[in-house]
Design a protein around this motif. Structure first.
Motif, PDB file in Angstrom:
ATOM      1  N   ALA A 105       0.811  -1.215   0.000  1.00  9.56           N
ATOM      2  CA  ALA A 105       0.000   0.000   0.000  1.00  9.56           C
ATOM      3  C   ALA A 105       0.843   1.262   0.000  1.00  9.56           C
ATOM      4  N   ASP A 106       2.016   1.226   0.657  1.00  9.72           N
ATOM      5  CA  ASP A 106       2.821   2.436   0.743  1.00  9.72           C
ATOM      6  C   ASP A 106       3.582   2.732  -0.544  1.00  9.72           C
ATOM      7  N   ALA A 107       3.655   1.749  -1.459  1.00 13.55           N
ATOM      8  CA  ALA A 107       4.381   1.987  -2.713  1.00 13.55           C
ATOM      9  C   ALA A 107       3.559   2.857  -3.654  1.00 13.55           C
ATOM     10  N   GLY A 108       2.313   2.496  -3.876  1.00 16.34           N
ATOM     11  CA  GLY A 108       1.452   3.283  -4.754  1.00 16.34           C
ATOM     12  C   GLY A 108       1.729   3.035  -6.216  1.00 16.34           C
ATOM     13  N   PRO A 109       0.749   3.283  -7.082  1.00 17.03           N
ATOM     14  CA  PRO A 109       0.891   2.997  -8.519  1.00 17.03           C
ATOM     15  C   PRO A 109       2.040   3.729  -9.191  1.00 17.03           C
ATOM     16  N   SER A 110       2.421   4.907  -8.683  1.00 13.20           N
ATOM     17  CA  SER A 110       3.490   5.658  -9.351  1.00 13.20           C
ATOM     18  C   SER A 110       4.814   4.922  -9.298  1.00 13.20           C
ATOM     19  N   ALA A 111       4.951   3.939  -8.398  1.00 10.41           N
ATOM     20  CA  ALA A 111       6.193   3.178  -8.295  1.00 10.41           C
ATOM     21  C   ALA A 111       6.174   1.910  -9.140  1.00 10.41           C
ATOM     22  N   PHE A 112       5.057   1.636  -9.809  1.00  6.48           N
ATOM     23  CA  PHE A 112       4.947   0.402 -10.584  1.00  6.48           C
ATOM     24  C   PHE A 112       5.872   0.471 -11.802  1.00  6.48           C
ATOM     25  N   PHE A 113       6.618  -0.589 -12.034  1.00  3.36           N
ATOM     26  CA  PHE A 113       7.447  -0.689 -13.235  1.00  3.36           C
ATOM     27  C   PHE A 113       6.694  -1.380 -14.371  1.00  3.36           C
ATOM     28  N   GLN A 114       5.606  -2.048 -14.021  1.00  2.00           N
ATOM     29  CA  GLN A 114       4.710  -2.664 -14.993  1.00  2.00           C
ATOM     30  C   GLN A 114       3.298  -2.193 -14.677  1.00  2.00           C
ATOM     31  N   ARG A 115       2.477  -2.042 -15.723  1.00  2.00           N
ATOM     32  CA  ARG A 115       1.118  -1.561 -15.483  1.00  2.00           C
ATOM     33  C   ARG A 115       0.131  -2.270 -16.397  1.00  2.00           C
ATOM     34  N   VAL A 116      -1.060  -2.497 -15.893  1.00  2.91           N
ATOM     35  CA  VAL A 116      -2.225  -2.860 -16.693  1.00  2.91           C
ATOM     36  C   VAL A 116      -3.286  -1.812 -16.398  1.00  2.91           C
ATOM     37  N   LEU A 117      -3.705  -1.085 -17.435  1.00  2.00           N
ATOM     38  CA  LEU A 117      -4.706  -0.043 -17.297  1.00  2.00           C
ATOM     39  C   LEU A 117      -5.883  -0.388 -18.208  1.00  2.00           C
ATOM     40  N   MET A 118      -7.041  -0.577 -17.607  1.00  2.00           N
ATOM     41  CA  MET A 118      -8.217  -0.969 -18.364  1.00  2.00           C
ATOM     42  C   MET A 118      -8.940   0.267 -18.887  1.00  2.00           C
ATOM     43  N   ASN A 119      -9.416   0.170 -20.122  1.00  2.00           N
ATOM     44  CA  ASN A 119     -10.143   1.240 -20.805  1.00  2.00           C
ATOM     45  C   ASN A 119     -11.615   1.158 -20.377  1.00  2.00           C
ATOM     46  N   ARG A 120     -12.054   2.147 -19.597  1.00  2.89           N
ATOM     47  CA  ARG A 120     -13.393   2.093 -19.016  1.00  2.89           C
ATOM     48  C   ARG A 120     -14.160   3.386 -19.297  1.00  2.89           C
ATOM     49  N   ALA A 121     -15.494   3.286 -19.309  1.00  2.40           N
ATOM     50  CA  ALA A 121     -16.342   4.472 -19.366  1.00  2.40           C
ATOM     51  C   ALA A 121     -16.213   5.240 -18.058  1.00  2.40           C
ATOM     52  N   LYS A 122     -16.173   6.547 -18.156  1.00  6.27           N
ATOM     53  CA  LYS A 122     -16.111   7.364 -16.956  1.00  6.27           C
ATOM     54  C   LYS A 122     -17.419   7.254 -16.173  1.00  6.27           C
ATOM     55  N   PRO A 123     -17.362   7.389 -14.853  1.00  4.31           N
ATOM     56  CA  PRO A 123     -18.592   7.299 -14.047  1.00  4.31           C
ATOM     57  C   PRO A 123     -19.651   8.304 -14.463  1.00  4.31           C
TER      58      PRO A 123
END
Length: 653
Positions: A105-123
């Protein structure tokens, strides 16, 4: 012309709306279109205003898509639809060697060296954005390791390996032979997808793939046309800085039951640790591309070699390969004059053993020119990072554009990024010509005396949907480097329009092309380089930017989702698609991953129609029988699913 306007509008109203399956048919015979003219559907190629080809325009909508610089970084990109909702998702593989992502939890997404980002409709229901799904996807799970860590992965490419209708993954891990103490033990892996964006580790890859492999690239092909996809894996140097030798590239054969075997030797793809002077050596590979170059229905393999070594062209012959890089003209250009190399000039000035022009370098006291190496043909090529294979001039033959790094001090014998057009065969083999970039418009800026050309990645796409492929090339790592966008004009030549079109991304490093918002045109995801001088531009790291295409949708186009049947890989990788678009005969090939660190674009086939109402499309399926089907009167503004063996195309919502 103004008197024809009401008639053209009526024709468009009658013929440009998506027909039902009863009015679009499929057959290998042209007689299948009988009765369709009576249904009011225009003939293929008939003009259909008000669709219009307009000058390219891109807008940076990164923030709207959730790509904040402080959160999302990376420049090894892939765009594929992981969860089968019709919208391409974004996969980012890390540049850092031996680096694992922490999911704590303390690392956070900004520290990820690999990412999966899903393409979603905005709320809000308006627009779309990318949503974090890295840990949940399982794509970077460690074999037997702690779940709070993500596996070290440097490239990811996707296809349906087991023909269950869901995309699977090959993830490549660069293991640095020069840094064994930091090797965490991660190796390249295959993972099986379930169609919801989730993946599970398959069996370990065979044999040598468990060793120390500096994996730099991967591409899919069906080598034996058995309907099961295979993976060709490229490796870089065995010991960069200490040896010229690369590491054996490998062909992994898919069995269809979620396992792979090593087919390198049986396919005659083996090279050697030595053999430089007879051109049999392992190449330091920076990119691999699978493409049916000679059009015989079997995929060939292109190897992009670094270190001014020669590229390889493995021509598929029956169930093996034959290397024809030099014979075909793909290995390098024909300039073997090294005397304008600044280090050669210094060598002559220092030793007096030769005569050359006055060097522009400040020479040292001793020469570092190795005549036993630097004057040999095998070291007079280019620094090729990526080869994109496509039919650029619409003659039905596959051509190549190479992205190369070229330095001022090497002289003109080092290859520059450029186009290789396939001409007539020579001695029964494919052969390429290299047209003068001053004539084709494919020139590269060379600012200053000490210029560098930093070509890393390149891709072909018809961004304005005029039926002619454009070229985008990522130039990075040196001063004054930008992404260059070459628009193909009506006369077949090109013009660089990146700045005017809003796509002059500084130090462009990383490409993924797809219709992310499903508005009918191709958008560009761009990574940012931070090597050398580029670090002063992108101070927050390897930012990822979303460039939305604002003009491609103004023209008509076809979007085709191909699905192979029995005996054909389900992803239809290797399928050749041809369409008659007015006077143009457009050819496309479905490809899975290519070039430097395995960039991958959406598997949907995109064909520009300009202002035309419809087109007939012929698909040659990638199977042993080379089955062909023709789908007639496909209309634009619709995504069509073409299934092998099914007569009627299906409109995809």
């Amino acid at each position: 012309m103004t008197r024809l306007w009401p008639l053209m509008v009526m024709l468009c109203a009658a013929g440009c709306a998506p027909p039902s399956s009863s009015t679009s048919s499929s057959s290998s015979s042209s007689s299948s279109s009988g009765g369709q003219e009576d249904a009011g559907i225009p003939d293929a190629g008939e003009t259909c205003d008000p669709a219009e080809v307009r000058p390219l325009e891109f807008v940076d909508n990164s923030l709207q898509w959730g790509l904040r610089a402080e959160d999302v970084r990376g420049n090894r990109l892939a765009a594929v639809d992981l969860d089968e909702d019709g919208y391409p998702d974004l996969i980012i593989s890390g540049m850092r060697v031996h680096a694992r992502t922490s999911f704590t939890a303390d690392a956070g997404p900004s520290a990820f060296f690999q990412r999966v980002l899903m393409n979603r409709a905005k709320p809000s229901g308006t627009g779309r954005h990318f949503v974090e799904a890295t840990e949940d996807s399982g794509l970077f799970a460690i074999r037997g390791g702690p779940p709070e860590l993500g596996r070290s992965v440097n490239l990811s490419v996707f296809a349906d390996f087991n023909n269950d209708g869901h995309l699977d993954a090959f993830t490549g891990t660069y293991v640095d032979p020069n840094a064994p103490t930091t090797d965490p033990g991660d190796r390249s892996e295959v993972l099986w997808g379930d169609g919801t964006g989730h993946f599970a580790l398959g069996d370990p890859l065979p044999g040598e793939m468990q060793g120390v492999n500096p994996v730099s690239s991967a591409t899919f092909t069906d080598h034996d046309l058995d309907g099961n996809l295979d993976v060709y894996v490229g490796n870089w140097y065995a010991s960069y800085g200490y040896s010229y030798a690369g590491v054996q590239n490998r062909l992994l054969l898919g069995t269809g039951n979620q396992t792979f075997t090593d087919g390198t030797t049986a396919a005659l793809l083996t090279t050697t640790n030595a053999g430089f002077n007879d051109y049999t050596n392992h190449r330091p590979t920076y990119g691999v591309t699978a493409c049916d170059v000679n059009g015989d229905g079997a995929g060939d393999l292109l190897v992009s070699a670094y270190g001014r070594q020669l590229n390889q062209f493995w021509l598929h012959t029956f169930d093996t390969y034959y290397e024809i890089g030099i014979q075909s003209g793909y290995a390098s250009d024909d300039n073997e004059d090294f005397t304008d190399n600044e280090y050669y000039k210094c060598h002559c000035a220092i030793t007096g053993q030769c005569t050359a022009a006055t060097p522009r370098l400040q020479c040292g006291a001793t020469s570092n020119w190795d005549r036993t190496t630097y004057e040999k043909k095998w070291r007079l090529g280019g620094n090729t990072f990526t080869s994109v294979c496509a039919d650029f001039n619409n003659d039905g033959r596959m051509d190549i554009y190479n992205a190369e790094i070229h330095h001022w001090w090497t002289g003109e014998n080092s290859d520059s990024s450029g186009l290789l057009l396939q001409g007539d065969e020579v001695d029964g083999l494919p052969h390429f010509m290299r047209p003068d970039p001053m004539l084709t418009g494919l020139t590269i800026p060379r600012p200053g005396v000490d210029w560098n050309e930093g070509g890393l990645m390149t891709a072909a796409a018809d961004f304005d949907h005029d039926g002619r492929l454009d070229i985008i090339t990522a130039f990075s790592d040196y001063p004054d480097q930008f992404g260059l966008l070459y628009h193909q004009k009506d006369d077949g030549n090109f013009e660089e329009v990146g700045a005017a079109a809003g796509l002059h991304h500084p130090c462009l490093s990383g490409l993924a092309i797809a219709d992310f918002d499903r508005d009918g045109d191709l958008d560009v995801l761009a990574g940012s380089g931070t090597a050398r001088d580029c670090a002063a531009i992108w101070t927050q790291g390897n930012e990822v930017h979303f460039y939305e295409n604002r003009r491609g949708q103004d023209a008509n186009s076809l979007q085709l989702v191909l699905e192979g049947g029995a005996g054909t890989n389900r992803s239809a990788i290797g399928a050749r698609v041809t369409a008659q678009v007015g006077e143009l005969r457009v050819t496309r090939e479905v490809q899975g991953g290519h070039g430097h660190f395995g960039m991958q674009h959406d598997l949907v086939v995109d064909i520009g129609l300009g202002s035309r109402c419809s087109a007939d499309v012929t698909v040659r399926w990638p199977n042993a029988a080379h089955t062909e089907q023709t789908f007639t009167h496909l209309t634009p503004k619709t995504r069509w699913r073409l299934v092998e063996g099914q007569a009627d195309p299906v409109a995809v919502p």
